[in-house]
Design a protein around this motif. Structure first.
Motif, PDB file in Angstrom:
ATOM      1  N   SER A  38       0.826  -1.197   0.000  1.00 23.19           N
ATOM      2  CA  SER A  38       0.000   0.000   0.000  1.00 23.19           C
ATOM      3  C   SER A  38       0.869   1.260   0.000  1.00 23.19           C
ATOM      4  O   SER A  38       0.609   2.210  -0.754  1.00 23.19           O
ATOM      5  N   GLU A  39       1.913   1.253   0.852  1.00 22.11           N
ATOM      6  CA  GLU A  39       2.830   2.405   0.908  1.00 22.11           C
ATOM      7  C   GLU A  39       3.579   2.548  -0.411  1.00 22.11           C
ATOM      8  O   GLU A  39       3.774   3.660  -0.921  1.00 22.11           O
ATOM      9  N   TYR A  40       3.997   1.425  -0.970  1.00 22.74           N
ATOM     10  CA  TYR A  40       4.711   1.424  -2.257  1.00 22.74           C
ATOM     11  C   TYR A  40       3.839   2.022  -3.361  1.00 22.74           C
ATOM     12  O   TYR A  40       4.290   2.877  -4.142  1.00 22.74           O
ATOM     13  N   LYS A  41       2.578   1.605  -3.423  1.00 19.00           N
ATOM     14  CA  LYS A  41       1.668   2.126  -4.452  1.00 19.00           C
ATOM     15  C   LYS A  41       1.403   3.603  -4.251  1.00 19.00           C
ATOM     16  O   LYS A  41       1.280   4.361  -5.226  1.00 19.00           O
ATOM     17  N   SER A  42       1.291   4.016  -2.998  1.00 19.14           N
ATOM     18  CA  SER A  42       1.057   5.426  -2.707  1.00 19.14           C
ATOM     19  C   SER A  42       2.219   6.291  -3.184  1.00 19.14           C
ATOM     20  O   SER A  42       2.021   7.323  -3.844  1.00 19.14           O
ATOM     21  N   VAL A  43       3.455   5.862  -2.851  1.00 19.10           N
ATOM     22  CA  VAL A  43       4.644   6.615  -3.274  1.00 19.10           C
ATOM     23  C   VAL A  43       4.761   6.595  -4.800  1.00 19.10           C
ATOM     24  O   VAL A  43       5.089   7.604  -5.436  1.00 19.10           O
ATOM     25  N   LYS A  44       4.456   5.446  -5.391  1.00 17.38           N
ATOM     26  CA  LYS A  44       4.552   5.321  -6.849  1.00 17.38           C
ATOM     27  C   LYS A  44       3.538   6.228  -7.544  1.00 17.38           C
ATOM     28  O   LYS A  44       3.844   6.830  -8.587  1.00 17.38           O
ATOM     29  N   ALA A  45       2.343   6.340  -6.965  1.00 16.35           N
ATOM     30  CA  ALA A  45       1.320   7.230  -7.540  1.00 16.35           C
ATOM     31  C   ALA A  45       1.770   8.687  -7.459  1.00 16.35           C
ATOM     32  O   ALA A  45       1.584   9.469  -8.401  1.00 16.35           O
ATOM     33  N   ARG A  46       2.368   9.052  -6.306  1.00 16.49           N
ATOM     34  CA  ARG A  46       2.895  10.419  -6.160  1.00 16.49           C
ATOM     35  C   ARG A  46       4.000  10.682  -7.172  1.00 16.49           C
ATOM     36  O   ARG A  46       4.050  11.750  -7.791  1.00 16.49           O
ATOM     37  N   LEU A  47       4.874   9.699  -7.340  1.00 21.05           N
ATOM     38  CA  LEU A  47       5.969   9.846  -8.293  1.00 21.05           C
ATOM     39  C   LEU A  47       5.435  10.024  -9.711  1.00 21.05           C
ATOM     40  O   LEU A  47       5.909  10.897 -10.460  1.00 21.05           O
ATOM     41  N   LYS A  59       2.583  11.225 -10.627  1.00 20.72           N
ATOM     42  CA  LYS A  59       1.973  12.547 -10.743  1.00 20.72           C
ATOM     43  C   LYS A  59       3.038  13.634 -10.901  1.00 20.72           C
ATOM     44  O   LYS A  59       2.904  14.535 -11.745  1.00 20.72           O
ATOM     45  N   LEU A  60       4.105  13.550 -10.096  1.00 18.34           N
ATOM     46  CA  LEU A  60       5.159  14.557 -10.155  1.00 18.34           C
ATOM     47  C   LEU A  60       5.918  14.500 -11.482  1.00 18.34           C
ATOM     48  O   LEU A  60       6.294  15.537 -12.030  1.00 18.34           O
ATOM     49  N   ILE A  61       6.131  13.284 -11.989  1.00 18.98           N
ATOM     50  CA  ILE A  61       6.806  13.158 -13.282  1.00 18.98           C
ATOM     51  C   ILE A  61       5.953  13.782 -14.384  1.00 18.98           C
ATOM     52  O   ILE A  61       6.460  14.453 -15.288  1.00 18.98           O
ATOM     53  N   SER A  62       4.640  13.576 -14.283  1.00 18.51           N
ATOM     54  CA  SER A  62       3.728  14.190 -15.249  1.00 18.51           C
ATOM     55  C   SER A  62       3.799  15.714 -15.170  1.00 18.51           C
ATOM     56  O   SER A  62       3.838  16.404 -16.202  1.00 18.51           O
ATOM     57  N   GLU A  63       3.831  16.234 -13.930  1.00 20.04           N
ATOM     58  CA  GLU A  63       3.943  17.689 -13.746  1.00 20.04           C
ATOM     59  C   GLU A  63       5.282  18.192 -14.280  1.00 20.04           C
ATOM     60  O   GLU A  63       5.357  19.252 -14.919  1.00 20.04           O
ATOM     61  N   LYS A  64       6.331  17.414 -14.027  1.00 23.17           N
ATOM     62  CA  LYS A  64       7.653  17.810 -14.491  1.00 23.17           C
ATOM     63  C   LYS A  64       7.703  17.840 -16.018  1.00 23.17           C
ATOM     64  O   LYS A  64       8.268  18.771 -16.624  1.00 23.17           O
ATOM     65  N   ASP A  65       7.105  16.829 -16.653  1.00 22.92           N
ATOM     66  CA  ASP A  65       7.084  16.792 -18.113  1.00 22.92           C
ATOM     67  C   ASP A  65       6.335  17.989 -18.685  1.00 22.92           C
ATOM     68  O   ASP A  65       6.744  18.571 -19.696  1.00 22.92           O
ATOM     69  N   ALA A  66       5.216  18.333 -18.013  1.00 17.63           N
ATOM     70  CA  ALA A  66       4.440  19.488 -18.471  1.00 17.63           C
ATOM     71  C   ALA A  66       5.253  20.777 -18.320  1.00 17.63           C
ATOM     72  O   ALA A  66       5.251  21.644 -19.204  1.00 17.63           O
ATOM     73  N   ASN A 121      14.242  17.399  -7.416  1.00 16.51           N
ATOM     74  CA  ASN A 121      14.755  16.920  -6.130  1.00 16.51           C
ATOM     75  C   ASN A 121      13.769  15.986  -5.453  1.00 16.51           C
ATOM     76  O   ASN A 121      14.146  14.942  -4.901  1.00 16.51           O
ATOM     77  N   THR A 122      12.461  16.365  -5.484  1.00 18.75           N
ATOM     78  CA  THR A 122      11.423  15.520  -4.869  1.00 18.75           C
ATOM     79  C   THR A 122      11.328  14.183  -5.577  1.00 18.75           C
ATOM     80  O   THR A 122      11.166  13.134  -4.943  1.00 18.75           O
ATOM     81  N   ILE A 123      11.401  14.215  -6.913  1.00 21.06           N
ATOM     82  CA  ILE A 123      11.346  12.967  -7.695  1.00 21.06           C
ATOM     83  C   ILE A 123      12.507  12.051  -7.314  1.00 21.06           C
ATOM     84  O   ILE A 123      12.324  10.838  -7.132  1.00 21.06           O
ATOM     85  N   ASN A 124      13.669  12.610  -7.169  1.00 23.59           N
ATOM     86  CA  ASN A 124      14.831  11.793  -6.773  1.00 23.59           C
ATOM     87  C   ASN A 124      14.625  11.165  -5.399  1.00 23.59           C
ATOM     88  O   ASN A 124      14.975   9.999  -5.169  1.00 23.59           O
ATOM     89  N   THR A 125      14.022  11.939  -4.476  1.00 23.39           N
ATOM     90  CA  THR A 125      13.743  11.422  -3.129  1.00 23.39           C
ATOM     91  C   THR A 125      12.739  10.268  -3.185  1.00 23.39           C
ATOM     92  O   THR A 125      12.926   9.231  -2.531  1.00 23.39           O
TER      93      THR A 125
END
Length: 550
Positions: free
Chosen positions: A163-172, A174-181, A340-344
């Motif tokens: 559950s924690e893994y999926k949560s972090v992966k979902a955040r990642l 989303k952030l990658i999508s924002e970064k690409d945009a 930086n957040t994506i790397n974390t």
């Protein structure tokens, strides 16, 4: 454990109220007598959808109420999570109104169907021919292995990590999508920001620059006006100051005669002081005024830069440009922060993957160790059920995908006879074989896990004689650990029950109703004898029925 059932105005049932005890309960009755109605009513209690066809009297509401003893089911957390009052004896009520609306209650608290279905899975398992197909599903096969392997606790730990893994992966994601945009605009935003920073804009400078520009651009014209004004003011004979001085001298001569002349003299004196100051200011401005083409060009360039930026960004002031500059700066900084957040997050995911792999490996090892135990137990039970040569293989292969059951891919292979190759269970097992395998599996699961109340709906289809006896024995052994109901047409199985209920139809005038009755010992003898020989019960059938019961 189901302890009490009340049904009102459902299908062919006007009103039925029945108490149940533990162990093995038998339900018999002719085809069409209403056994399916009873299961349908219990299905509604488990959260199945209903419609107006369920109502016997369309003008009255249908009420189905089931009482369960749940103190041994460890369900307090479920009740807490769903904000329900926990009771050791829990009552589930389902109502279907004449309007077609449906309501459900657990201990008098309203619940939705999803909550009811989830609770129902803990309480009641209605096993039909359709459910036998679960044996062919990989998830069910894994659950069987896990029960024998004792994987419950480690699977709980694994699913918390998952559950924690999926949560972090979902955040990642989303952030990658924002970064690409942002990346698509990053270069342009950086260019715009550098352009604004290079302009070195300051609040209020546009108006000041425009004033300086007008002064420098009109030096000759201003110089001429100032010099003329100075000349008119300071001309020795006819200058304005000289004339005011003369007016002042004339008025001072008569100022002592009346107050009004004195007041006029004072006013002229004030004007003289003010005009003298104006004359000095005119002189100073004229002296400072210099024709500076280089400064004029610099001011002109700065103003053109401001006008160009205002046009590009469609604004009208330097202040608005500064707001845009701050926004662009925020976007550029945000892109760097996102990186930086994506790397974390990527580092966090690697840690979760390590933990998940350790747990998944332990789960898989436990399953592999459970395979010989499970296959031996199933084979042993099936041998009693007329399948002495049945053989099983569990193929467990690692997967790259994390799911709620770990990282294993499982296939259950089956061979019913000597000399035949193993094949997928769903392809090589007949319906009768699947029923017996399912019964074997359920009986084994009863040893390893706390199963809910189970209802076998004609699981004995396709068997008879000694095999039916054995199936009855297995159900009876299961009932020592859990509540078991068996709906059957076989007298051999019917005779194994501790309680025996009969479903039958009765006609009242133009109406037909279904009823459920707990049979006495004598009534059981008659019912089983009828199952053996039909309506015309012979003495030998009665004797045979007594023998079965004894």
């Amino acid at each position: 454990m189901l302890t009490h059932l009340t049904i009102k105005n459902f299908a062919l049932i006007e009103q039925l109220e029945m108490n149940f005890s533990g162990q093995l309960s038998i339900i018999t009755g002719e085809t069409g007598a209403g056994k399916s109605i009873l299961l349908g009513a219990l299905g509604l209690v488990l959260g199945k959808r209903a419609d107006l066809t369920s109502l016997k009297d369309k003008e009255q509401k249908c009420v189905i109420e089931a009482q369960f003893k749940i103190d041994k089911y460890n369900l307090k957390s479920f009740f807490s999570d769903n904000d329900l009052d926990y009771e050791d004896v829990t009552i589930i009520r389902r109502e279907i109104l004449p309007s077609g609306k449906s309501r459900a209650f657990v201990n008098d608290s309203p619940v939705n169907l999803n909550e009811l279905q989830e609770l129902g899975d803990f309480l009641l398992d209605i096993h039909s021919q359709h459910q036998t197909r679960e044996l062919s599903e990989e998830a069910y096969q894994i659950q069987i292995l896990d029960a024998v392997a004792g994987n419950s606790e480690i699977l709980g730990q694994y699913n918390i990590q998952l559950s924690e893994y999926k949560s972090v992966k979902a955040r990642l994601k989303k952030l990658i999508s924002e970064k690409d945009a942002l990346a698509k605009e990053q270069d342009y935003n950086s260019f715009l920001l550098e352009e604004l920073l290079a302009a070195n804009l300051k609040e209020g400078e546009q108006l000041e620059l425009e004033h300086i520009y007008e002064k420098l651009n009109n030096v000759e014209f201003i110089k001429e006006a100032l010099d003329k004004s100075i000349a008119l003011t300071n001309e020795e004979q006819i200058g304005i100051i000289q004339n005011i001085k003369e007016v002042k001298a004339s008025l001072q001569k008569i100022s002592g005669l009346t107050p009004e002349f004195s007041e006029l003299a004072e006013r002229v004196s004030s004007i003289l002081i003010e005009f003298d100051d104006i004359s000095n200011e005119l002189y100073n401005l004229s002296e400072k005024l210099v024709n500076d083409p280089e400064q004029l060009d610099l001011v002109h360039q700065k103003l053109q830069t401001i006008y160009s930026l205002q046009k590009k960004h469609q604004v009208n002031s330097v202040e608005e440009l500064l707001v845009i500059q701050n926004d662009l700066d925020t976007k550029v900084v945000l892109a760097d922060d996102l990186e930086n957040t994506i790397n974390t997050l990527e580092s966090e995911i690697l840690k979760h993957v390590e933990s998940l792999d350790v747990l998944a490996d332990s789960i898989s090892v436990n399953r592999k160790n459970a395979v010989p135990i499970l296959t031996e137990k199933i084979s042993s039970v099936l041998s009693q059920l007329g399948m002495p040569n049945a053989r099983f293989q569990f193929e467990i292969k690692p997967s790259e995908t994390y799911n709620t059951l770990g990282k294993d891919e499982v296939q259950l292979l089956f061979s019913a006879n000597k000399g035949t190759d193993f094949g997928l269970l769903k392809k090589v097992a007949s319906g009768g074989e699947l029923s017996r395998i399912m019964l074997a599996v359920k009986s084994i699961l009863a040893e390893y896990s706390k199963l809910p109340t189970i209802i076998f709906d004609e699981i004995d289809t396709g068997v008879s004689g000694e095999i039916a006896h054995k199936m009855g024995d297995i159900m009876k052994r299961m009932s020592a650990q859990m509540q078991v109901f068996a709906i059957t047409h076989l007298p051999q199985i019917a005779a194994k029950g501790q309680q025996h209920y009969k479903v039958f139809k009765s006609a009242f005038g133009e109406s037909t109703i279904s009823e459920l009755k707990l049979l006495s010992e004598e009534e059981r003898i008659t019912e089983i004898a009828e199952m053996l020989s039909g309506k015309d019960i012979s003495d030998s059938a009665l004797n045979h029925a007594k023998a079965l019961l004894n």
